[in-house]
Design a protein around this motif. Structure first.
Motif, mmCIF file in Angstrom:
data_model
loop_
_atom_site.group_PDB
_atom_site.id
_atom_site.type_symbol
_atom_site.label_atom_id
_atom_site.label_comp_id
_atom_site.label_asym_id
_atom_site.label_seq_id
_atom_site.Cartn_x
_atom_site.Cartn_y
_atom_site.Cartn_z
ATOM 1 N N GLU A 45 45.520 -8.382 20.163
ATOM 2 C CA GLU A 45 45.327 -9.788 20.502
ATOM 3 C C GLU A 45 46.582 -11.023 19.707
ATOM 4 O O GLU A 45 47.068 -12.452 20.770
ATOM 5 C CB GLU A 45 43.816 -10.853 20.656
ATOM 6 N N GLN A 46 46.739 -10.815 18.722
ATOM 7 C CA GLN A 46 48.119 -11.137 17.978
ATOM 8 C C GLN A 46 49.183 -11.449 18.156
ATOM 9 O O GLN A 46 49.835 -11.918 18.461
ATOM 10 C CB GLN A 46 47.631 -11.365 16.465
ATOM 11 N N CYS A 47 49.283 -10.089 18.671
ATOM 12 C CA CYS A 47 51.224 -9.407 19.545
ATOM 13 C C CYS A 47 50.896 -10.323 20.686
ATOM 14 O O CYS A 47 51.859 -10.692 20.635
ATOM 15 C CB CYS A 47 50.578 -8.018 19.179
ATOM 16 N N ALA A 48 50.041 -9.849 21.735
ATOM 17 C CA ALA A 48 49.812 -11.266 22.792
ATOM 18 C C ALA A 48 50.223 -12.734 22.832
ATOM 19 O O ALA A 48 50.758 -13.190 23.536
ATOM 20 C CB ALA A 48 48.843 -10.635 23.274
ATOM 21 N N ARG A 49 49.628 -13.326 21.884
ATOM 22 C CA ARG A 49 50.194 -14.698 21.406
ATOM 23 C C ARG A 49 50.863 -14.872 21.413
ATOM 24 O O ARG A 49 51.415 -15.838 21.579
ATOM 25 C CB ARG A 49 48.355 -15.224 20.874
ATOM 26 N N LEU A 50 51.653 -13.852 20.089
ATOM 27 C CA LEU A 50 52.999 -14.710 19.590
ATOM 28 C C LEU A 50 54.102 -13.980 20.945
ATOM 29 O O LEU A 50 55.024 -15.199 21.226
ATOM 30 C CB LEU A 50 53.320 -13.772 18.436
ATOM 31 N N CYS A 51 54.286 -13.283 21.462
ATOM 32 C CA CYS A 51 54.249 -13.227 22.597
ATOM 33 C C CYS A 51 54.377 -13.764 23.582
ATOM 34 O O CYS A 51 55.972 -14.147 24.431
ATOM 35 C CB CYS A 51 54.627 -11.362 23.067
ATOM 36 N N GLU A 84 61.487 -14.015 15.254
ATOM 37 C CA GLU A 84 61.108 -13.770 14.012
ATOM 38 C C GLU A 84 59.385 -12.808 13.701
ATOM 39 O O GLU A 84 58.919 -11.877 12.983
ATOM 40 C CB GLU A 84 61.706 -14.067 12.453
ATOM 41 N N GLU A 85 59.277 -13.755 13.417
ATOM 42 C CA GLU A 85 57.720 -13.671 13.211
ATOM 43 C C GLU A 85 57.055 -12.740 14.420
ATOM 44 O O GLU A 85 55.839 -11.973 14.207
ATOM 45 C CB GLU A 85 56.520 -15.528 13.861
ATOM 46 N N CYS A 86 56.753 -12.841 15.908
ATOM 47 C CA CYS A 86 56.065 -11.702 16.468
ATOM 48 C C CYS A 86 56.826 -9.931 16.106
ATOM 49 O O CYS A 86 56.673 -9.143 16.785
ATOM 50 C CB CYS A 86 56.761 -12.564 18.105
ATOM 51 N N ALA A 87 58.510 -11.158 16.301
ATOM 52 C CA ALA A 87 59.028 -8.798 15.482
ATOM 53 C C ALA A 87 58.637 -8.257 14.441
ATOM 54 O O ALA A 87 58.426 -7.317 14.350
ATOM 55 C CB ALA A 87 60.638 -9.265 15.780
ATOM 56 N N GLU A 88 57.935 -8.902 13.500
ATOM 57 C CA GLU A 88 57.604 -8.723 12.836
ATOM 58 C C GLU A 88 56.006 -8.387 12.935
ATOM 59 O O GLU A 88 55.082 -6.930 12.498
ATOM 60 C CB GLU A 88 57.375 -9.571 11.605
#
Length: 118
Positions: A45-51, A84-88
């Motif tokens: 979920e966090q990955c999808a939100r950041l993306c 940068e945050e999303c890449a991490e």
């Protein structure tokens, strides 16, 4: 006509801005793909939100640069930070779409920072 051919026709853009537009558009596309692949998996979920945030920011930033907006440089900082945050976050996951996304977003963040310092 390819995106790079179209962008090259905008005379007022620096090389850094041209590269950044191309990288931002690529980042928007890969982020949408990654977010779509992550949907439905609670661990992602966090990955999808950041993306999704990155996709919106990078496409907006590309449009601002293309039209010569005075807000482009300020938006570049937000865009680089979000990339940068999303890449991490993406790098934490083994899925191919996450790994591809992380690589593209790192390049986009650097491109935004190069554009700001040019």
């Amino acid at each position: 006509m390819s995106l790079s051919e179209t962008v090259s026709k905008i005379d007022r853009l620096s090389d850094e801005q041209r590269d950044c537009i191309e990288n931002c558009n690529e980042a928007a596309e890969v982020s949408e793909w990654c977010a779509d692949e992550c949907l439905g998996d609670e661990e992602m979920e966090q990955c999808a939100r950041l993306c999704r945030d990155v996709a919106d920011l990078t496409s907006l930033h590309a449009r601002f640069m293309a039209r010569g907006s005075n807000y482009s440089t300020a938006l570049a900082e937000a865009c680089a930070g979000a990339c940068e945050e999303c890449a991490e976050e993406c790098a934490r996951h083994d899925a191919e779409h996450c790994q591809v996304c992380a690589d593209v977003l790192r390049e986009c963040a650097q491109s935004c920072r190069d554009m700001m310092s040019a």
